[in-house]
Structures are given as C-alpha cells and as structure tokens.
Design an enzyme around this catalytic site. Sequence first.
Site, PDB file in Angstrom:
ATOM      1  N   LYS A 262       0.964  -1.111   0.213  1.00  0.00           N
ATOM      2  CA  LYS A 262      -0.229   0.436  -0.256  1.00  0.00           C
ATOM      3  C   LYS A 262       0.934   1.530  -0.350  1.00  0.00           C
ATOM      4  O   LYS A 262       0.332   2.147  -0.102  1.00  0.00           O
ATOM      5  CB  LYS A 262      -0.922   0.050   1.132  1.00  0.00           C
ATOM      6  CG  LYS A 262      -1.774  -1.236   0.926  1.00  0.00           C
ATOM      7  CD  LYS A 262      -2.963  -0.616  -0.006  1.00  0.00           C
ATOM      8  CE  LYS A 262      -3.955  -2.189  -0.168  1.00  0.00           C
ATOM      9  NZ  LYS A 262      -5.009  -2.216  -0.533  1.00  0.00           N
ATOM     10  N   ASP A 263       1.728   1.364   0.190  1.00  0.00           N
ATOM     11  CA  ASP A 263       3.138   2.635   0.439  1.00  0.00           C
ATOM     12  C   ASP A 263       2.960   2.951  -1.261  1.00  0.00           C
ATOM     13  O   ASP A 263       3.363   4.118  -1.429  1.00  0.00           O
ATOM     14  CB  ASP A 263       4.710   1.129   0.973  1.00  0.00           C
ATOM     15  CG  ASP A 263       5.201   1.581   2.063  1.00  0.00           C
ATOM     16  OD1 ASP A 263       3.548   2.107   2.778  1.00  0.00           O
ATOM     17  OD2 ASP A 263       6.111   1.003   2.325  1.00  0.00           O
TER      18      ASP A 263
END
Length: 346
Positions: A48-49
């Site tokens: 999700k970064d």
Amino acid sequence: MKEDLQVYDNVLQLIGNTPLIHLNKITNGYKGKYFAKVEAFNPGHSTKDRIALYIIEEAEKKGILKPGDTIIETTSGNTGFSIAMVSIIKGYECILAVSSKSSKDKIDMLRTMGAKVYVCPANVSADDPRSYYQVAKRLHQEIKGSVYINQYFNELNIDAHFNSTGPEIWKQTEGKITHLVACSGTGGTISGTARYLKSKNPDIKVLGIDAFGSVLKKYHETREFDEEEIYPYRIEGLGKNLIPTATDFDIIDKFTKVTDEDAAHTARELARKEGLFVGYTSGAAMQGLKQLYDEGEFDKNSQVVMIFPDHGSRYMSKIYSDDWMNEQGFFDTKNEASAQSIEIIK
C-alpha cells in the site's frame, strides 16, 4: 538520493523495487518455478506504500491537495499506515476509518504514526452509516480542506501498480512470467499489475484470490452482486462486501476462494519453511496457489509470481498468536500449536 552512497532524503524514496524471492521448500515437488514478490520490503512494510505515495502526489500535481490539508481514508490497516507515513513526510493531517476486523497491532501502529483513528464495526453493510465507508464520507463532508483517497473507487489505485509493480515483475522475471497470483481486496494491486503484464504478453494468466464470505469470485463469474455470499470472515484486506471499481474484472482470468483457517496455517508454514514472516493475505495467496496447483493450473513450464502484500508483525495478536488461533478453533490433530515451546529460566 545519493546513489553512490545509498543515502536517502526520506523513507519515501525507499518505496518500490521490492525483491522477487524464489520459493523452494513450500513448493517442493511442484512442477514449474514459483516466486514471491515480497512487499514487506517497502518502508511501510506493505504494498500500500505504492498507492499512498502515487495517489497523494497525483493530487498534489492537480492542485487538489494543498499544504495543511487533511487526508481521509478507509482502510483495513495497511493503506492507513502508508498514508500516515506519507502524510508525516509531506506535512498533512491524517484521519482513518478502520474496520474493527483489523488487528490491534495495526490500529496501534496507525495511532503511533500520528493518525486519528475511527474504529468502525466490520459486520455491517457498506451503506450502513456506521460502516467505515460511510464514516469516511461523512468526515470528508464535515472537514473543510480534506481529501478522501477512496481507494476502492479510485482509478489511480490501478495506475500506481501499472506504473510500478507490473514493470518490476516483468523486469525481474526477464519477461518469462506465465502466471500472476494475487489477492483481491480493493483490486488495485492485481488489476494494475495485470494490465501492465498483459500489455507485454497477453498470454499471461492472472489468478485472483478471494475469501469465503466475499462477493468477488461470483461477481467475476456472473457479473451479479449476490448478498447471500456475504458473511463474516477473519482475513483482513482480502475480499469485499461490495464491488470496487478499482477492480478490473476483465483482466482477471480466474478466482479461487480460501478459508480463514487454511490461510492462517499457510502463513505460518511460510515462516517455518521459507523464513518469510509475512501477513495473513500472503498466507491466503500461497494457499490459493496450492489449490490452483491441485486443480492442474500449472505445469513444468510455468513461472509463477505471487504478490505477498505485507509483513507478519501486523498479525502478532492474530495468526501468530497461539491463543488467538486456539480461540478460532484452528488447532486440531493435523495443525497443532507452535512446535517450539518457551522455557522460562528462574
């Protein structure tokens, strides 16, 4: 970044370029080659970064996000952590609506990262005012100068992976990948990665992993949203009780569903056999691959890449806790508690 010294200006420069690791013991006896794209190597310890940085920077470019604004998002934990991390570096306030299904570890991490957290009941419909979707929408309406990321219905979720995860896998496999196996929640990871890979080779098969209790597999096969499919399940960040527009169902060839119990045990097996301490959805991806292999999906020429979304440290109070596993009824004569005992010396 000073490339010769590998010195970075901030943690955001470490996002992406995660390793592809050959699996050896857990796939022993399998025909073909099997690799894991281990997203825990991102600085925020999850895939999700990628979307947090990409969506926020796109909003900045378009003038939607300005200094001092507030970023709001719905999350099962990982996206929230990534957004909180990016917000710290870039100077934004961060408010997160989180499902109560998220582990205590994840919620504590979000608070530690300076986010304001609203914990919302997991087992309510998506249009219930208490659901994390509706809570996030309400907060966005109430807070002036706020931006709602809305990852489930944001095309940029797909674009982030089209521009990063897909090209990385293509390069790392030297274009030899034959199958992509990935969990589907918002659908951004599997859809964006698949779009890129199929643009390079349309014959690559894309295999999605869904959870029992989720509507995604049946919707993929029938294009019907069946509320009868929905019931509570334990895996976080996998499956959905709505249809996210960030999922490109046309690019996915097949779905298989995994159980909470099997996914939990397979995550533990990855730790024991491969030394990979990964999260619940990584266990689900590996379990899905096992089922697909048994269905005859792969052969000696297959080069299969699985995406392992996050790190095991976020599940210490869940799948890596013998007490929690026992409470769920996940231990029996076949699957016993941790083999290594703890001896206290007094």
